[in-house]
Design a protein around this motif. Structure first.
Motif, PDB file in Angstrom:
ATOM      1  N   ASP A   1      45.023  33.302  33.004  1.00 46.05           N
ATOM      2  CA  ASP A   1      44.676  34.366  34.110  1.00 46.05           C
ATOM      3  C   ASP A   1      44.842  33.637  35.499  1.00 46.05           C
ATOM      4  O   ASP A   1      44.300  32.622  35.833  1.00 46.05           O
ATOM      5  CB  ASP A   1      43.207  34.738  34.264  1.00 46.05           C
ATOM      6  N   GLN A   2      45.827  34.110  36.399  1.00 46.02           N
ATOM      7  CA  GLN A   2      45.944  33.361  37.529  1.00 46.02           C
ATOM      8  C   GLN A   2      44.944  33.030  38.549  1.00 46.02           C
ATOM      9  O   GLN A   2      44.850  32.085  39.064  1.00 46.02           O
ATOM     10  CB  GLN A   2      47.308  33.958  38.165  1.00 46.02           C
ATOM     11  N   ARG A   3      44.180  34.192  38.743  1.00 48.90           N
ATOM     12  CA  ARG A   3      42.871  34.022  39.409  1.00 48.90           C
ATOM     13  C   ARG A   3      41.907  33.212  38.905  1.00 48.90           C
ATOM     14  O   ARG A   3      41.252  32.516  39.646  1.00 48.90           O
ATOM     15  CB  ARG A   3      42.215  35.630  39.588  1.00 48.90           C
ATOM     16  N   ASP A   4      41.800  33.013  37.555  1.00 51.65           N
ATOM     17  CA  ASP A   4      40.735  32.104  36.986  1.00 51.65           C
ATOM     18  C   ASP A   4      41.236  30.491  37.411  1.00 51.65           C
ATOM     19  O   ASP A   4      40.501  29.732  37.721  1.00 51.65           O
ATOM     20  CB  ASP A   4      40.816  32.260  35.388  1.00 51.65           C
TER      21      ASP A   4
ATOM     22  N   SER B   1      40.623  29.995  40.805  1.00 52.49           N
ATOM     23  CA  SER B   1      39.071  29.851  41.314  1.00 52.49           C
ATOM     24  C   SER B   1      38.377  28.494  40.643  1.00 52.49           C
ATOM     25  O   SER B   1      37.160  28.555  40.639  1.00 52.49           O
ATOM     26  CB  SER B   1      38.522  30.923  40.755  1.00 52.49           C
TER      27      SER B   1
ATOM     28  N   TRP C   1      37.546  41.681  37.741  1.00 58.77           N
ATOM     29  CA  TRP C   1      37.462  40.452  37.451  1.00 58.77           C
ATOM     30  C   TRP C   1      35.989  39.827  37.302  1.00 58.77           C
ATOM     31  O   TRP C   1      35.270  40.200  38.585  1.00 58.77           O
ATOM     32  CB  TRP C   1      38.148  39.547  38.400  1.00 58.77           C
TER      33      TRP C   1
END
Length: 374
Positions: free
Chosen positions: A260-263, A266, A242
């Motif tokens: 994107d879950q992490r995007d 964040s 990532w």
């Protein structure tokens, strides 16, 4: 104006010289990080230099403001010691006019830093990480020794008859990592280590995959022309890398991947990173204004300006340290952006006011009020 061109040229040369000197020091320190990796991977010397140079743009965010500050201290102190500034001040040239070349240079430096922090720095950092991943894949080929069974991780054993360049020949791979799947053995004439977005793989060619069916105890065989086997990373798992906030251009930070879950999680980190890239370049004009206030305002001391120079350096170094502290606070709480911006903008605005005609009138009034009889 001839004076402006003369100062601007001298400042440019001094700033570039100091920046290159500091960059050379950082080049030596940072190169140690890549030296071992490149040597062990068997990569070329050009890969080492490319990695080191790709790491440099990020450090110019700190190097350039410090180099410009040091160049301003050196040049304006030299002009004072040579009585050039003394003569100009005696002829009625105001502090803002004397400071104008340094302020122009600070503006140019700020624009360069904005370009570097918004696009060049993140792009070079992302390229460096990608190149490290490729070199790591090359290093993985060294993990496979010829003529023995190499236990890469528990459950994964690889045998190689010989290695020729980057190609592996006569391969036998036994994989029993997944307890829910029957162990399998792959026999192939040749293979290569490749690096993908998902991690590292062994790509084997012209072979067969054999496994025993747990229900029927029958040996099953699959012949193939090409077959891939995932290799684990240092944690024993294969994962897609990532991109960190500091590896993304300003456009990528403003337009994260909503799928994107992490995007999505964040978003605040991206917000802080955007403001860091806006505020950090403003340290260059702030440092210059602080130095100019110390060196251009007040009476001239023919015995030297050591005390003023020391105070200017201590103030700018302290400001740099406090800026890093406020940025770390902002990473934990977005309200930390308030003191971060204040630390940069307040000295800049106040310093410009003190150098202006309004600031000169203010200083005269303060001096007059101090001398009035009680």
């Amino acid at each position: 104006m001839i004076f402006d061109r003369y100062i601007l040229k001298s400042l440019s040369i001094a700033t570039i010289f100091i920046a290159l000197t500091l960059a050379a020091v950082i080049l030596l320190t940072q190169s140690l990080r890549f030296l071992e990796l490149v040597i062990e991977s068997g990569a070329s010397s050009s890969a080492f230099w490319i990695l080191t140079l790709l790491a440099l743009p990020r450090f110019f965010e700190i190097i350039l403001p410090i180099a410009l500050m040091a160049a301003t201290v050196f040049l304006y102190n030299k002009l004072t010691m040579d009585s050039e500034l003394v003569v100009m001040r005696a002829n009625g040239v105001p502090p803002m006019a004397l400071a104008r070349p340094a302020l122009i240079m600070a503006l140019i430096t700020t624009i360069i830093l904005w370009v570097m922090t918004m696009w060049v720095g993140p792009a070079s950092l992302a390229s460096m990480q990608q190149m490290r991943q490729v070199i790591k894949a090359q290093y993985s080929t060294l993990l496979f020794r010829e003529g023995i069974f190499n236990a890469i991780v528990p459950g994964l054993t690889v045998f190689i008859r010989e290695k020729e360049g980057g190609e592996l020949k006569g391969m036998v791979i036994h994989d029993s990592r997944d307890p829910k799947v029957a162990p399998s053995t792959v026999i192939a004439k040749r293979g290569l280590i490749t690096s993908t977005d998902e991690g590292q793989q062994v790509m084997v060619y012209d072979g067969s995959r054999q496994s025993v069916n747990a229900d029927t105890n029958i040996l099953e065989r699959l012949d193939f022309e090409r077959y891939s086997i995932d290799l684990p990373d240092g944690t024993g798992t294969v994962r897609q890398r990532w991109a960190e906030p500091d590896e993304r251009t300003i456009w990528q930070l403003l337009n994260p991947d909503k799928t994107d879950q992490r995007d999505v999680a964040s978003q605040e980190d991206f917000f802080i990173e955007i403001h860091r890239r806006i505020a950090s370049p403003l340290l260059a004009p702030a440092f210059v204004v602080i130095v100019l206030n110390f060196l251009l305002l007040g009476p001239v001391d023919r015995r030297g300006q050591f005390a003023r120079i020391a105070m200017a350096i201590i103030t700018t170094v302290s400001m740099q340290g406090l800026y890093l502290v406020t940025f770390n606070i902002a990473l934990k709480n977005a309200w930390g952006l308030v003191p971060m911006y204040a630390l940069v903008l307040v000295p800049l605005i106040l310093g410009l006011f003190m150098l202006s005609e309004a600031g000169e009138d203010f200083r005269r009034r303060m001096l007059y009020s101090d001398r009035r009889p009680a």
